[in-house]
Scaffold this active site. Structure first.
Site, mmCIF file in Angstrom:
data_model
loop_
_atom_site.group_PDB
_atom_site.id
_atom_site.type_symbol
_atom_site.label_atom_id
_atom_site.label_comp_id
_atom_site.label_asym_id
_atom_site.label_seq_id
_atom_site.Cartn_x
_atom_site.Cartn_y
_atom_site.Cartn_z
ATOM 1 N N HIS A 118 -13.439 21.799 -63.488
ATOM 2 C CA HIS A 118 -14.231 21.244 -64.588
ATOM 3 C C HIS A 118 -13.676 21.800 -65.900
ATOM 4 C CE1 HIS A 118 -17.333 20.133 -61.679
ATOM 5 N NE2 HIS A 118 -17.568 21.393 -61.368
ATOM 6 N N CYS A 162 -21.708 26.000 -60.003
ATOM 7 C CA CYS A 162 -20.428 26.392 -60.624
ATOM 8 C C CYS A 162 -20.477 26.237 -62.146
ATOM 9 C CB CYS A 162 -19.294 25.560 -60.033
ATOM 10 S SG CYS A 162 -19.628 23.784 -59.964
HETATM 11 P P1 NAD Z 1 -19.438 21.205 -48.151
HETATM 12 O O1 NAD Z 1 -19.854 19.827 -47.792
HETATM 13 O O2 NAD Z 1 -18.022 21.485 -48.446
HETATM 14 O O3 NAD Z 1 -19.885 22.221 -47.005
HETATM 15 C C1 NAD Z 1 -21.145 22.179 -46.405
HETATM 16 C C2 NAD Z 1 -21.006 22.533 -44.929
HETATM 17 O O4 NAD Z 1 -22.290 22.568 -44.333
HETATM 18 C C3 NAD Z 1 -20.180 21.501 -44.164
HETATM 19 O O5 NAD Z 1 -19.283 22.175 -43.333
HETATM 20 C C4 NAD Z 1 -21.235 20.746 -43.348
HETATM 21 O O6 NAD Z 1 -20.718 20.278 -42.121
HETATM 22 C C5 NAD Z 1 -22.260 21.831 -43.106
HETATM 23 N N1 NAD Z 1 -23.609 21.332 -42.803
HETATM 24 C C6 NAD Z 1 -24.075 20.077 -42.850
HETATM 25 N N2 NAD Z 1 -25.376 20.050 -42.501
HETATM 26 C C7 NAD Z 1 -25.728 21.325 -42.228
HETATM 27 C C8 NAD Z 1 -26.930 21.938 -41.790
HETATM 28 N N3 NAD Z 1 -28.027 21.223 -41.543
HETATM 29 N N4 NAD Z 1 -26.937 23.272 -41.637
HETATM 30 C C9 NAD Z 1 -25.830 24.010 -41.876
HETATM 31 N N5 NAD Z 1 -24.664 23.468 -42.271
HETATM 32 C C10 NAD Z 1 -24.612 22.144 -42.441
HETATM 33 O O7 NAD Z 1 -20.378 21.627 -49.354
HETATM 34 P P2 NAD Z 1 -20.071 22.722 -50.452
HETATM 35 O O8 NAD Z 1 -19.271 22.106 -51.539
HETATM 36 O O9 NAD Z 1 -19.584 23.951 -49.805
HETATM 37 O O10 NAD Z 1 -21.518 22.934 -51.062
HETATM 38 C C11 NAD Z 1 -22.456 23.826 -50.475
HETATM 39 C C12 NAD Z 1 -23.474 24.203 -51.520
HETATM 40 O O11 NAD Z 1 -22.779 24.879 -52.580
HETATM 41 C C13 NAD Z 1 -24.221 23.040 -52.178
HETATM 42 O O12 NAD Z 1 -25.500 23.466 -52.550
HETATM 43 C C14 NAD Z 1 -23.395 22.793 -53.434
HETATM 44 O O13 NAD Z 1 -24.112 22.147 -54.450
HETATM 45 C C15 NAD Z 1 -23.033 24.217 -53.820
HETATM 46 N N6 NAD Z 1 -21.856 24.329 -54.670
HETATM 47 C C16 NAD Z 1 -20.757 23.561 -54.445
HETATM 48 C C17 NAD Z 1 -19.675 23.679 -55.289
HETATM 49 C C18 NAD Z 1 -18.449 22.825 -55.134
HETATM 50 O O14 NAD Z 1 -17.825 22.466 -56.111
HETATM 51 N N7 NAD Z 1 -18.032 22.491 -53.935
HETATM 52 C C19 NAD Z 1 -19.701 24.595 -56.347
HETATM 53 C C20 NAD Z 1 -20.814 25.425 -56.507
HETATM 54 C C21 NAD Z 1 -21.899 25.262 -55.662
#
Ligand code: NAD
Length: 355
Positions: free
Chosen positions: A220, A140
């Site tokens: 942010h 992000c």
């Molecule tokens: P999150 O924890 O909200 O969601 C992740 C999901 O994946 C959860 O539902 C979890 O149960 C599931 N999960 C757990 N283990 C798993 C597996 N082995 N296989 C498939 N699914 C599984 O996380 P998020 O915030 O959505 O982040 C996901 C990615 O996006 C990360 O790489 C993060 O760095 C990136 N990201 C997050 C944000 C943010 O602010 N939330 C912003 C940009 C990028």
């Protein structure tokens, strides 16, 4: 019609799934969930087929009235492309699964750049994804910085960028994250990883970043200083340059949007799903010029700015549209345009004169 599987249906996965569903040329084939919980129930109510990541928990899904359409292996085999939105670090571990089925995949910014062949931002390097099977949409913060720096670099040249990132402590659903009442250098060492991450899509830009986290879940905020190679005519010229970018939103003084809280309120009033703000939000007044030094402040909605980038990454990787074509469709289908704040330069000018 591109069949897309979404592995990991959390903060990013559920937003990307909804954005894919809004596109005319792609469909959500199914979403893979680890846990049978309220989010899985929401996925079914949204009309998505749910696949179980962990076969041992299939009965757990059945106990809450969800009949999984299959396992993650089935989803990967049946999909043309996978969106991997699993937690940071898990995506890289999932890559062998996608390779086994010869299914290309898009990873998220929590993965190391080495997890994919290309780190991606739709504004900066759309075409580089064309020959790749594995693409990483940058985080992000990196997305927000890349969108901001690209037009400046193309127009004036960036000699040096220095950015302080005031980072939200956690997302609203991340009950275990903090800080609760503090401002924590994070990381305390300088530079933070964000600068090198920007260089994965804009390698020629010299950038240093410093980060701290604070007790908010909203957005942010970046405090940006860029030394340009060429001197712009004035700050108004830079504002016009930034305003012309489709995913940069200039926040005018007259709107009285004084922080991330009012920005979120504004987005909810505008009917944005989940209060999402896909654009960088740049406070127009903060765009200030001291010789070749440009200053400004922008807010980044961490939960959603990467969503349109994932949609564009799907088209870039499958190569059926150009970058401008893809971005235009994504913008239109998602509704990336706060019409009420656009095209009101006259009003701003009147106000300034009146003041
Ligand atoms: P999150 O924890 O909200 O969601 C992740 C999901 O994946 C959860 O539902 C979890 O149960 C599931 N999960 C757990 N283990 C798993 C597996 N082995 N296989 C498939 N699914 C599984 O996380 P998020 O915030 O959505 O982040 C996901 C990615 O996006 C990360 O790489 C993060 O760095 C990136 N990201 C997050 C944000 C943010 O602010 N939330 C912003 C940009 C990028």
């Amino acid at each position: 019609m591109l069949r897309v599987g979404v592995n990991g249906y959390g903060t990013i996965g559920k937003r990307v799934a909804d954005a894919i569903r809004a596109q005319p040329d792609m469909a959500v084939h199914g979403v893979a969930k680890v846990s049978p919980d309220y989010v899985a129930i929401g996925a079914v109510e949204n009309g998505y087929d749910v696949y179980a990541v962990d076969e041992d928990r299939i009965d757990g899904f059945r106990e809450i009235g969800i009949d999984p359409a299959g396992t993650i292996d089935d989803l990967v085999a049946e999909s043309d492309v996978m969106i991997d939105a699993a937690p940071s670090g898990v995506g890289a571990d999932n890559r062998p699964l996608y390779e086994r089925h010869e299914t290309p995949a898009i990873f998220q910014g929590g993965e190391d750049a080495t997890a994919a062949e290309v780190s991606f931002n739709a504004r900066v390097n759309y075409d580089e994804a064309a020959d790749a099977d594995y693409v990483r949409v940058v985080s992000c913060n990196t997305t927000g910085l890349s969108r901001f720096l690209a037009p400046l670099h193309e127009t004036y040249g960036v000699e040096k960028a220095r950015v302080t990132l005031v980072r939200r402590g956690g997302d609203p659903a991340q009950t275990g994250r903090g800080p609760i009442n503090d401002a924590v250098p994070d990381p305390v060492s300088i530079p933070s990883h964000h600068g090198p991450d920007v260089q994965t899509v804009l390698p020629e830009i010299d950038i240093d970043t410093i980060g701290l986290k604070v007790p908010t879940t909203m957005m942010h905020v970046h405090s940006v200083n860029v030394t340009l190679e060429k001197t712009p005519e004035d700050a108004a010229e830079v504002r016009d340059l930034l305003r012309a970018e489709d995913r940069l939103l200039m926040i005018p003084d007259y709107a009285a949007i004084d922080g991330a809280g009012t920005l979120k309120d504004f987005a909810l009033d505008a009917g944005r799903s989940r209060g999402d703000i896909w654009e960088n939000c740049i406070w127009e007044e903060s765009v200030t010029l001291e010789g070749r030094d440009l200053y400004c402040m922008q807010a980044i909605h961490q939960e959603s700015d990467v969503v349109p980038e994932n949609v564009d990454a799907l088209r870039a990787l499958t190569g059926h549209l150009t970058g401008p074509e893809s971005r235009a469709i994504t913008n239109e289908t998602l509704g990336i345009d706060f019409g009420g704040l656009c095209g009101r330069d006259d009003l701003t000018a009147d106000r300034q004169t009146a003041d």
